[in-house]
Design a protein around this motif. Structure first.
Motif, PDB file in Angstrom:
ATOM      1  N   THR B  75      63.993   3.592 -18.911  1.00 16.56           N
ATOM      2  CA  THR B  75      62.546   3.366 -19.043  1.00 16.56           C
ATOM      3  C   THR B  75      62.171   2.777 -20.396  1.00 16.56           C
ATOM      4  OG1 THR B  75      61.986   5.547 -19.986  1.00 16.56           O
ATOM      5  CG2 THR B  75      62.111   5.393 -17.582  1.00 16.56           C
ATOM      6  N   VAL B  76      63.022   2.973 -21.390  1.00 15.58           N
ATOM      7  CA  VAL B  76      62.660   2.568 -22.753  1.00 15.58           C
ATOM      8  C   VAL B  76      63.424   1.329 -23.214  1.00 15.58           C
ATOM      9  CG1 VAL B  76      62.905   3.282 -25.175  1.00 15.58           C
ATOM     10  CG2 VAL B  76      61.752   4.771 -23.548  1.00 15.58           C
ATOM     11  N   THR B  77      64.651   1.149 -22.768  1.00 19.22           N
ATOM     12  CA  THR B  77      65.457   0.043 -23.279  1.00 19.22           C
ATOM     13  C   THR B  77      64.846  -1.331 -23.004  1.00 19.22           C
ATOM     14  OG1 THR B  77      67.421   1.412 -23.116  1.00 19.22           O
ATOM     15  CG2 THR B  77      67.782  -0.960 -23.265  1.00 19.22           C
ATOM     16  N   PRO B  78      64.425  -1.645 -21.768  1.00 15.90           N
ATOM     17  CA  PRO B  78      63.896  -3.001 -21.555  1.00 15.90           C
ATOM     18  C   PRO B  78      62.648  -3.311 -22.398  1.00 15.90           C
ATOM     19  CG  PRO B  78      64.519  -1.968 -19.466  1.00 15.90           C
ATOM     20  CD  PRO B  78      64.543  -0.889 -20.495  1.00 15.90           C
ATOM     21  N   PRO B  79      61.612  -2.440 -22.413  1.00 16.17           N
ATOM     22  CA  PRO B  79      60.457  -2.798 -23.245  1.00 16.17           C
ATOM     23  C   PRO B  79      60.799  -2.833 -24.732  1.00 16.17           C
ATOM     24  CG  PRO B  79      60.176  -0.585 -22.320  1.00 16.17           C
ATOM     25  CD  PRO B  79      61.351  -1.210 -21.631  1.00 16.17           C
ATOM     26  N   LEU B  80      61.733  -1.978 -25.167  1.00 17.26           N
ATOM     27  CA  LEU B  80      62.098  -1.995 -26.588  1.00 17.26           C
ATOM     28  C   LEU B  80      62.782  -3.307 -26.953  1.00 17.26           C
ATOM     29  CD1 LEU B  80      62.225  -0.656 -29.332  1.00 17.26           C
ATOM     30  CD2 LEU B  80      64.252   0.618 -28.573  1.00 17.26           C
ATOM     31  N   GLU B  81      63.649  -3.787 -26.067  1.00 11.07           N
ATOM     32  CA  GLU B  81      64.299  -5.083 -26.343  1.00 11.07           C
ATOM     33  C   GLU B  81      63.269  -6.197 -26.428  1.00 11.07           C
ATOM     34  OE1 GLU B  81      67.622  -6.154 -23.848  1.00 11.07           O
ATOM     35  OE2 GLU B  81      68.452  -4.133 -24.020  1.00 11.07           O
ATOM     36  N   LEU B  82      62.329  -6.185 -25.489  1.00 17.26           N
ATOM     37  CA  LEU B  82      61.290  -7.222 -25.523  1.00 17.26           C
ATOM     38  C   LEU B  82      60.450  -7.096 -26.796  1.00 17.26           C
ATOM     39  CD1 LEU B  82      59.801  -9.582 -24.190  1.00 17.26           C
ATOM     40  CD2 LEU B  82      58.368  -7.898 -22.998  1.00 17.26           C
ATOM     41  N   ALA B  83      60.103  -5.862 -27.154  1.00 19.48           N
ATOM     42  CA  ALA B  83      59.268  -5.650 -28.352  1.00 19.48           C
ATOM     43  C   ALA B  83      59.968  -6.178 -29.604  1.00 19.48           C
ATOM     44  CB  ALA B  83      58.949  -4.168 -28.509  1.00 19.48           C
ATOM     45  N   ARG B  84      61.291  -5.957 -29.688  1.00 19.22           N
ATOM     46  CA  ARG B  84      62.027  -6.448 -30.857  1.00 19.22           C
ATOM     47  C   ARG B  84      61.992  -7.973 -30.912  1.00 19.22           C
ATOM     48  NH1 ARG B  84      67.266  -2.435 -30.190  1.00 19.22           N
ATOM     49  NH2 ARG B  84      66.426  -0.656 -31.362  1.00 19.22           N
ATOM     50  N   THR B  85      62.141  -8.608 -29.751  1.00 18.27           N
ATOM     51  CA  THR B  85      62.088 -10.076 -29.723  1.00 18.27           C
ATOM     52  C   THR B  85      60.691 -10.558 -30.118  1.00 18.27           C
ATOM     53  OG1 THR B  85      63.696 -10.085 -27.925  1.00 18.27           O
ATOM     54  CG2 THR B  85      62.417 -12.107 -28.256  1.00 18.27           C
ATOM     55  N   LEU B  86      59.669  -9.919 -29.549  1.00 17.99           N
ATOM     56  CA  LEU B  86      58.300 -10.378 -29.798  1.00 17.99           C
ATOM     57  C   LEU B  86      57.879 -10.187 -31.253  1.00 17.99           C
ATOM     58  CD1 LEU B  86      56.470  -9.092 -26.581  1.00 17.99           C
ATOM     59  CD2 LEU B  86      57.235 -11.432 -27.079  1.00 17.99           C
ATOM     60  N   ASP B 104      55.780  -3.704 -19.798  1.00 13.28           N
ATOM     61  CA  ASP B 104      56.060  -2.270 -19.819  1.00 13.28           C
ATOM     62  C   ASP B 104      55.378  -1.575 -18.628  1.00 13.28           C
ATOM     63  OD1 ASP B 104      57.111   0.075 -20.841  1.00 13.28           O
ATOM     64  OD2 ASP B 104      55.947   0.053 -22.694  1.00 13.28           O
ATOM     65  N   VAL B 105      54.117  -1.907 -18.381  1.00 11.41           N
ATOM     66  CA  VAL B 105      53.431  -1.338 -17.215  1.00 11.41           C
ATOM     67  C   VAL B 105      54.174  -1.737 -15.937  1.00 11.41           C
ATOM     68  CG1 VAL B 105      51.340  -1.473 -15.776  1.00 11.41           C
ATOM     69  CG2 VAL B 105      51.136  -1.169 -18.259  1.00 11.41           C
ATOM     70  N   SER B 106      54.580  -3.000 -15.863  1.00  8.63           N
ATOM     71  CA  SER B 106      55.264  -3.469 -14.649  1.00  8.63           C
ATOM     72  C   SER B 106      56.546  -2.691 -14.412  1.00  8.63           C
ATOM     73  CB  SER B 106      55.598  -4.960 -14.769  1.00  8.63           C
ATOM     74  OG  SER B 106      54.437  -5.695 -15.037  1.00  8.63           O
ATOM     75  N   GLN B 107      57.306  -2.456 -15.489  1.00  9.73           N
ATOM     76  CA  GLN B 107      58.576  -1.767 -15.263  1.00  9.73           C
ATOM     77  C   GLN B 107      58.357  -0.267 -15.014  1.00  9.73           C
ATOM     78  OE1 GLN B 107      61.067  -0.074 -17.550  1.00  9.73           O
ATOM     79  NE2 GLN B 107      59.480   0.407 -19.059  1.00  9.73           N
ATOM     80  N   LEU B 108      57.314   0.319 -15.618  1.00  8.48           N
ATOM     81  CA  LEU B 108      57.022   1.733 -15.318  1.00  8.48           C
ATOM     82  C   LEU B 108      56.524   1.893 -13.876  1.00  8.48           C
ATOM     83  CD1 LEU B 108      55.329   2.881 -18.671  1.00  8.48           C
ATOM     84  CD2 LEU B 108      57.481   3.764 -17.733  1.00  8.48           C
ATOM     85  N   CYS B 109      55.944   0.823 -13.327  1.00  8.34           N
ATOM     86  CA  CYS B 109      55.475   0.846 -11.931  1.00  8.34           C
ATOM     87  C   CYS B 109      56.589   0.560 -10.938  1.00  8.34           C
ATOM     88  CB  CYS B 109      54.422  -0.233 -11.702  1.00  8.34           C
ATOM     89  SG  CYS B 109      52.826   0.152 -12.384  1.00  8.34           S
ATOM     90  N   SER B 110      57.586  -0.220 -11.363  1.00  8.99           N
ATOM     91  CA  SER B 110      58.465  -0.787 -10.360  1.00  8.99           C
ATOM     92  C   SER B 110      59.647   0.106 -10.000  1.00  8.99           C
ATOM     93  CB  SER B 110      58.982  -2.144 -10.836  1.00  8.99           C
ATOM     94  OG  SER B 110      59.809  -1.944 -11.965  1.00  8.99           O
ATOM     95  N   GLY B 111      59.985   1.060 -10.842  1.00  8.57           N
ATOM     96  CA  GLY B 111      61.094   1.943 -10.498  1.00  8.57           C
ATOM     97  C   GLY B 111      60.771   2.718  -9.223  1.00  8.57           C
ATOM     98  N   ARG B 112      61.806   3.059  -8.467  1.00 17.38           N
ATOM     99  CA  ARG B 112      61.569   3.821  -7.228  1.00 17.38           C
ATOM    100  C   ARG B 112      60.950   5.176  -7.519  1.00 17.38           C
ATOM    101  NH1 ARG B 112      66.465   5.010  -3.511  1.00 17.38           N
ATOM    102  NH2 ARG B 112      64.878   5.381  -1.924  1.00 17.38           N
ATOM    103  N   TRP B 113      61.303   5.774  -8.671  1.00 22.57           N
ATOM    104  CA  TRP B 113      60.834   7.119  -9.007  1.00 22.57           C
ATOM    105  C   TRP B 113      60.043   7.045 -10.304  1.00 22.57           C
ATOM    106  CZ3 TRP B 113      61.770   9.155  -4.603  1.00 22.57           C
ATOM    107  CH2 TRP B 113      62.902   8.754  -3.879  1.00 22.57           C
ATOM    108  N   ASN B 114      59.079   7.930 -10.426  1.00 26.67           N
ATOM    109  CA  ASN B 114      58.169   7.895 -11.578  1.00 26.67           C
ATOM    110  C   ASN B 114      58.808   8.616 -12.775  1.00 26.67           C
ATOM    111  OD1 ASN B 114      55.828   7.488 -13.056  1.00 26.67           O
ATOM    112  ND2 ASN B 114      54.666   9.120 -12.031  1.00 26.67           N
TER     113      ASN B 114
END
Lengths: 222, 222
Positions: B75-86, B104-114
């Motif tokens: 839940t944290v790795t993808p947005p953190l990687e993007l944040a570092r790039t941005l 981040d909202v999209s990935q928190l929404c898209s996982g099968r489980w919350n």
């Protein structure tokens, strides 16, 4: 040695916050549920933490669910009562919304334990907690109605659906408490102020705050 | 019957989402942790849900904590990687903040489980999860830095401390999913839009959204 309520007299002095055995049980359970986890806590552990026998605990609460339900009610009943009163008041919607948010943030901050952290427990989705969910939904509805009224008065430029977010900002105090280990001092001002800004409300925050705190104190439940 | 990875061949067909035994274990654990509770779920129950032996599960994860840690990292790795790039990009802060919040909202929404519903578990306050907490704090810091830059550019009239709230609004999607039983369609627009309004940023949301989604898609981790 004072005997309060039913059960045998205690062998040990009172060790928990609370004036009654029921309040002591709730305090101990709140600590265990928030610090060790609901699933990891038995009613036996709660009784031990209070220093009473498990049978005495069962006199007050038939099951662990009932303790959780009583704790959750503490977090929702006071703001819901205030919201119901404010719904019929003549003050501007911005003042009423500010008053509700300020009171709700204050009470979510002031409890000894961060009970809102229990809102995401999967157990709360069961039928046992339908009544709690209904009451929290009603509270959420009051926030949405007040926020929609603020938008209707003054929200030019606001985002469609913005009325859904004030309730979420108020509950974010739960995450702040969890992350920072204590309720942040500034939240009681920051969150209500930010709610009005989010709704693109452009009046004086300072004046609204004064009027809202007066309103909240006048009608706040005990 | 295909044998994937170590352990004995399965007696039963694959029953979980996921291409590998590890992914199947994570999927089963995510379902059980979010629907039955972390404290209520044993590694045995996870193995049973996958249809493997407990010993096979231990080949992939030495303990239940390790499964939880792997799920939280997702839940944290993808947005953190993007944040570092941005952080080092030349685009306006409003575009970068919008891009991060949308992703981040999209990935928190898209996982099968919350999975975000696990953030408030008391277990996460232990040393075992220090690394996860550090990474989530770093992500929170990126939000605050970008929000402060938006305020510096254009936030006349914003509330002091408003830079703390965009991260909280993003995480409120976790509560929305929990309350509504599914990720709300509108959140991917509502939350990033509302973040800019909360910061009293007065530019064109439509143009910023187009630029932000392009930026997020260009730099989003796989």
């Amino acid at each position: 040695m004072t005997q309060l309520g039913p059960g045998r007299p205690r062998l040990e002095p009172r060790r928990r916050a609370g004036q009654t055995p029921r309040a002591e049980i709730l305090d101990a359970a709140a600590e265990l549920f928030t610090n060790h986890g609901y699933g990891n806590t038995s009613t036996r552990a709660v009784a031990d933490a209070v220093g009473i026998r498990q049978a005495s605990l069962y006199h007050h609460f038939a099951a662990k669910d009932d303790i959780l339900d009583a704790l959750l009610a503490e977090t929702v009943t006071p703001p819901l009562e205030l919201a119901r009163t404010l719904a019929d008041r003549p003050e501007p919607a911005a003042v009423r919304l500010y008053a509700l948010a300020w009171f709700d943030v204050s009470q979510l901050c002031s409890g000894r334990w961060n009970l809102g952290a229990l809102y995401l427990l999967p157990e709360l989705r069961s039928e046992r907690f339908a009544r709690f969910r209904e009451r929290r939904d009603e509270l959420r509805g009051h926030y949405e109605t007040l926020a929609a009224a603020v938008l209707a008065e003054a929200g030019a430029g606001a985002v469609a659906g913005a009325e859904l977010l004030p309730f979420r900002l108020v509950e974010s105090i739960i995450n702040m408490r969890s992350d920072e280990g204590a309720a942040p001092e500034y939240a009681g001002r920051l969150i209500p102020d930010a709610i009005l800004r989010l709704l693109c409300w452009s009046g004086s925050l300072a004046e609204t705050r004064v009027a809202a705190l007066e309103l909240a104190r006048r009608f706040a439940p005990e």
